[in-house]
Design a protein around this motif. Structure first.
Motif, PDB file in Angstrom:
ATOM      1  N   ARG A 116       0.801  -1.227   0.000  1.00  0.00           N
ATOM      2  CA  ARG A 116       0.000   0.000   0.000  1.00  0.00           C
ATOM      3  C   ARG A 116       0.833   1.276   0.000  1.00  0.00           C
ATOM      4  O   ARG A 116       0.282   2.364   0.014  1.00  0.00           O
ATOM      5  N   MET A 119       0.778   3.631   5.321  1.00  0.00           N
ATOM      6  CA  MET A 119      -0.482   3.486   6.057  1.00  0.00           C
ATOM      7  C   MET A 119      -0.315   4.085   7.445  1.00  0.00           C
ATOM      8  O   MET A 119       0.809   4.249   7.929  1.00  0.00           O
ATOM      9  N   THR A 124      -2.805  -0.312   9.823  1.00  0.00           N
ATOM     10  CA  THR A 124      -1.933  -1.480   9.618  1.00  0.00           C
ATOM     11  C   THR A 124      -2.248  -2.564  10.647  1.00  0.00           C
ATOM     12  O   THR A 124      -2.366  -3.750  10.294  1.00  0.00           O
ATOM     13  N   LYS A 234     -13.272   2.255   5.493  1.00  0.00           N
ATOM     14  CA  LYS A 234     -12.500   3.475   5.276  1.00  0.00           C
ATOM     15  C   LYS A 234     -13.271   4.707   5.751  1.00  0.00           C
ATOM     16  O   LYS A 234     -12.697   5.681   6.239  1.00  0.00           O
ATOM     17  N   CYS A 246       1.438   8.773   8.895  1.00  0.00           N
ATOM     18  CA  CYS A 246       1.611   7.557   8.082  1.00  0.00           C
ATOM     19  C   CYS A 246       3.018   6.990   8.263  1.00  0.00           C
ATOM     20  O   CYS A 246       3.967   7.719   8.557  1.00  0.00           O
TER      21      CYS A 246
END
Length: 546
Positions: A116, A119, A124, A234, A246
């Motif tokens: 990805r 994250m 995660t 989400k 992130c």
């Protein structure tokens, strides 16, 4: 950036992200930094697809953007990072290393972040806990705290790091906004280099989170429903205290680990396991204190090394001194002596170790391609630096005709160079010395480009094989999905057998042959990547010392 690197980057982008991203990525690699309008005009791709492609590249760190060259107000320019795209080739090795060091949980954390790009920590942990729960027995589930502790360990050892803040963005933790500049103050120059994670202090600071719970088991469902669930998750408004922070994989930390492992393995092969354990201890002790670009580790005393050795080895102090003396006297020069205090001060020579490993790689390539006699000549030139043809014949103990043929073959492949030293200014052949030599650094660079070409050929072949058998692979995947859903619903054995028989015996043989072939190609890719890593490390180490 060479043509081989651009070709390999294009193939990796196509394999992982599709043809549109490949077209945009390779265009930026060839054309340099460009704004959105220029990319659309020159690639002929629609605005929507170009935006999505750039989003994918930025998400995975393969593209950076900055203010236009004309200053404030000009359109942002995008530039792809060749080195970052080439790291895709090493993904299996990163994942396997995480599994070796931190088990299945560490493996899945690294895998998710690589897939990805970046994250949040909470995202995660939830995803990894759900995946681990899916593979557990019915009624068992993975607690978020267990995944969280593995995440903490990865951050503590610097295998994970926060993504750098965007240029010009305010830090999230700042309580007071920056005061506006008074009118007439010239604008600060905009740095063209993208910010690095290490350039801000909170790079390895884990935020406080309120995340309590266990992984959830997903029921087998259609793809469309899975996508709807992902969107719903989400949009979940629940906060955990780490919003906007992130995390990404720290590739440089993995590379330091690979470099150390290569040195330890070389010592074990050259001497023995105990010597390699001593070197491993020295590298572990100097892990924090030594800069990644340093030519050697910080000096360590024999007393410190003795106290830090694993108790399971039970090495007496006199034996340790003998092993250290043996390592110092070894021609490979992995370990050097830096002083006499504390029973002797010792260092691990990183640059010399990498130079010797690269040298051994070059010798191995020459031996495999041109035979043992050519390898003997190559080793002789590496050791003696400059030799005339007659001297090569005498030292290598090879007949004149054969030595001449081998030298010219190596010369034609640019593995050996010919240097002319004239006695007079007119360069008359009768009054000129012709000396053969090997320049290790340019030869390593040439071999690195050959490795890129080899990997590109392997990737291209694998993509071709998969495309040729696309229909059969899709059929096999559909049947496997049907079998999985039937087993989950507790179907009868007769039903399972009936579904399995949908693939005929010849198709099974074809599938098995294809999988075997693709596994061989994957294995070859990984082996060539090990050579690429050694050569890159040696070239970068030489650049940092010069």
């Amino acid at each position: 950036m060479t043509a081989q690197e651009v070709r390999l980057c294009g193939l990796l982008l196509r394999e992982h992200f599709g043809e549109v991203v490949e077209k945009v990525g390779t265009h930026l690699l060839k054309g340099g930094a460009q704004n959105l309008r220029t990319i659309i005009h020159e690639t002929g791709i629609s605005l929507d697809l170009v935006k999505k492609s750039l989003c994918v590249l930025v998400q995975h760190g393969a593209c950076v953007f900055r203010s236009g060259r004309k200053g404030a107000g000009s359109p942002a320019e995008y530039q792809t990072c060749c080195d970052r795209i080439l790291r895709i080739l090493r993904y299996p090795r990163y994942i396997y290393t995480a599994k070796t060091l931190y088990g299945d949980t560490g493996e899945l954390i690294i895998e998710e972040l690589l897939q990805r790009g970046h994250m949040t920590m909470s995202g995660t942990i939830k995803t990894v806990a759900d995946r681990l729960t899916q593979n557990m027995e019915e009624g068992r589930s993975m607690d978020y705290s267990e995944v969280s502790s593995a995440f903490f360990r990865l951050v503590e050892t610097h295998f994970l790091q926060r993504c750098p803040p965007l240029a010009g963005a305010e830090p999230k933790d700042s309580a007071t906004p920056a005061a506006p500049a008074p009118p007439g103050t010239p604008a600060a120059p905009v740095s063209t280099a993208p910010p690095t994670p290490e350039s801000f202090p909170d790079c390895y600071k884990v935020p406080h989170m309120t995340l309590v719970g266990r992984g959830k088991r997903q029921l087998a469902s259609e793809d469309g429903e899975d996508q709807r669930n992902a969107k719903k998750a989400k949009m979940d408004s629940q906060t955990h205290g780490d919003e906007g922070i992130c995390w990404q994989v720290n590739f440089e930390r993995f590379h330091l680990h690979f470099r150390d492992q290569a040195i330890i393995s070389a010592v074990a092969n050259k001497l023995d396991q105990t010597s390699s354990e001593i070197v491993r201890t020295m590298l572990r002790m100097s892990e924090v204190t030594t800069s990644p670009t340093a030519t050697c580790t910080k000096p360590l005393s024999a007393n410190e090394i003795f106290r830090s050795l694993p108790t399971s080895y039970n090495i007496p102090r006199p034996i340790l001194d003998q092993y250290l003396t043996l390592l110092i006297d070894d021609p490979m020069e992995f370990v050097g002596k830096a002083g006499e205090s504390g029973g002797g001060m010792y260092v691990v020579n990183m640059h010399r170790a990498l130079a010797n490993l690269a040298r051994a790689t070059l010798e191995s390539v020459v031996q495999e391609r041109f035979g043992s006699r050519s390898a003997r000549i190559f080793r002789l030139l590496l050791r003696k630096r400059h030799l005339e043809q007659k001297q090569v014949e005498d030292f290598a103990m090879i007949p004149a005709k054969e030595a001449k043929d081998m030298l010219y073959t190596l010369l034609s492949q640019n593995l050996v160079q010919l240097q002319e030293i004239p006695k007079t200014p007119d360069y008359a052949p009768s009054r000129t010395f012709y000396l053969y030599t090997v320049n290790q650094l340019p030869t390593a660079r040439m071999l690195l480009q050959n490795c890129y070409k080899t990997v590109a050929n392997l990737v291209e072949r694998r993509l071709f094989e998969s495309k040729e058998s696309k229909r059969l692979l899709e059929k096999s995947q559909r049947i496997e999905a049907i079998l999985a859903s039937l087993q989950a619903s507790g179907a009868e054995p007769e039903q399972l057998t009936e579904v399995e028989e949908m693939i005929t015996a010849p198709e099974k043989q074809q599938l098995e042959a294809l999988r075997l072939h693709i596994n061989k190609l994957d294995s070859a890719e990984n082996q060539v990547d090990e050579t690429i890593f050694l050569l890159e490390s040696y070239i970068n180490s030489t650049a940092s010392t010069s």
